[in-house]
Design a protein around this motif. Structure first.
Motif: not given
Length: 459
Positions: A402-419
């Motif tokens: 996880v990016d220490p400067l932006y921890p919620d950039f990508s990981e929260p979006w991993f999954g089938r609701e995101t393309g």
């Protein structure tokens, strides 16, 4: 509505030759381009204060948001003194991406446009001061101040790309093309039935592909979902010679594609059909007697049937199902880059030859005069980004951090609701135009400057 001329900016600046002057120019060009987009929208409550998309906040939030993001990241990296920060920074930094649009109903306390513009002016000066003081380096660790500054700039490029579809939805009477914004392409050729896919799919031999960069201190900015390396073997497949056009998509509409539930297989598709879709792409307008017009960013026009259609992921997958085909996978995209252009690096060297970077204010006809085609005659770089069949995931799940400067950039979006998307659209600038490196992603229900490239099994 005055604006600032758009500065050409194709790819990310490289750290090995980055000067303070170059960094200043890159920031200023990016910042001014974003502001020019918003200067085309009239200062009216129904333009800036209304939610033009059920799943998005009012435009005034996005006007202030990128500046607030810059303030927060620069403060986190020590480039802005905490005494200069405020509650407004925090309030405007975080957006809301709900599972249901009703979750946004109670969010009504937004700043005036005057407040948002004044805030941007203040932050602009603070960022310029930070550029004068930031330590330059030929490599950046994840928490380095220079990386925070580059992140702020690239975040602006992302929101340019996601805000254009929102400005498109503002009623045309409340906007006009601002000074400095590039004109849309005027070239037209063909009609709704001229592009039916009958010109044949192009064989792709597949083979070994390798992409990604395991060095997180690489010579240029990267988001955390781009850290890592993927190596795999791609089976042979066939690909359409160009993205699906508006003319091709018309057949899906006329065949009742939006009413055929079995075609809509992406997560959240029924909610999209119930609460977002009007039965045509958001880039289309219904006209008289069952005809359609094109909804441009600032002005509507006759339908450019030979331009690639711009759709959400839901629509891309539904069309592919209807056509008896699939979307490209990420690995297939890289195999196609390798075969048709000799790899992503070769595309980067010729990036100015494609319809990328706001050279034009719109897509252009597929296989247009002067278009750069691949060795097999494919036209798939520029114009629109491409929805992939993949759900959004880490490039390498074993090494993802996880990016220490932006921890919620990508990981929260991993999954089938995101393309996941690949390639680059006509409006991709900066790192957004870094084909083969940038791993863009978006929720299934959001229409983007993105289209459909069909694949089929190898014959």
């Amino acid at each position: 509505m005055p604006g600032t001329p758009i500065a050409r900016s194709m790819g990310r600046p490289l750290l090995r030759d980055l000067s303070r002057q170059q960094l200043t120019g890159y920031f200023t060009g990016t910042w001014n381009t974003y502001e020019t987009l918003f200067r085309g929208v009239a200062d009216a409550p129904e333009a800036y204060g209304a939610r033009v998309h059920p799943f998005r906040l009012p435009l005034v939030f996005y006007l202030a948001h990128t500046a607030a993001f810059s303030m927060r990241k620069l403060a986190l990296a020590g480039l802005v003194d905490q005494s200069e920060t405020s509650e407004f920074d925090e309030r405007m930094e975080r957006g809301v991406s709900p599972e249901d649009p009703d979750e946004l109903a109670g969010l009504t306390d937004w700043p005036s446009t005057d407040t948002a513009w004044a805030y941007r002016k203040r932050v602009h000066g603070i960022v310029l001061r930070a550029i004068k003081n930031v330590p330059l380096s030929t490599a950046v660790e994840p928490e380095a101040p220079l990386r925070a500054l580059l992140m702020a700039i690239e975040h602006e490029n992302i929101h340019l790309h996601t805000s254009i579809p929102l400005v498109r939805l503002v009623p045309s009477r409340l906007k006009e093309t601002p000074q400095g914004w590039p004109a849309p392409v005027r070239e037209r050729r063909g009609n709704p039935v001229a592009f039916d896919g009958g010109d044949g799919f192009v064989p792709c031999r597949g083979g070994p592909v390798r992409f990604g960069d395991p060095d997180i201190e690489a010579d240029g900015f990267q988001w955390d979902n781009e850290w890592g390396r993927r190596e795999t073997e791609v089976a042979p497949f066939a690909v359409a010679p160009h993205p699906v056009t508006n003319g091709q998509f018309l057949r899906f509409v006329e065949d009742g594609g939006y009413e055929k539930a079995d075609l809509w297989t992406t997560h959240g598709a029924q909610l999209f059909l119930d609460r977002v879709s009007d039965g045509v792409p958001n880039s289309w307008l219904r006209a008289d007697a069952g005809t359609y017009r094109y909804r441009g960013v600032f002005a509507d026009s006759d339908m450019p049937w030979d331009w690639p259609v711009e759709v959400s992921r839901h629509e891309a997958v539904a069309y592919a199902n209807w056509a008896g085909a699939t979307l490209l996978s990420e690995e297939q995209f890289h195999a196609l880059l390798d075969q048709e252009f000799g790899g992503a690096g070769q595309v980067t060297d010729r990036i100015g030859d494609f319809n990328i970077g706001l050279q034009h204010g719109s897509p252009r006809p597929v296989r247009a005069r002067g278009a750069v085609l691949g060795r097999g005659g494919t036209d798939f770089v520029g114009n629109v980004a491409l929805w992939l069949k993949d759900d959004f995931t880490a490039l390498d799940a074993d090494t993802f951090r996880v990016d220490p400067l932006y921890p919620d950039f990508s990981e929260p979006w991993f999954g089938r609701e995101t393309g996941l998307l690949a390639g680059a659209s006509y409006a991709a600038r900066g790192h957004m135009a870094d084909i083969g490196v940038m791993r863009d992603f978006m929720q299934n229900h959001m229409d983007q400057l993105a289209g459909i490239l069909l694949t089929r099994p190898a014959p």
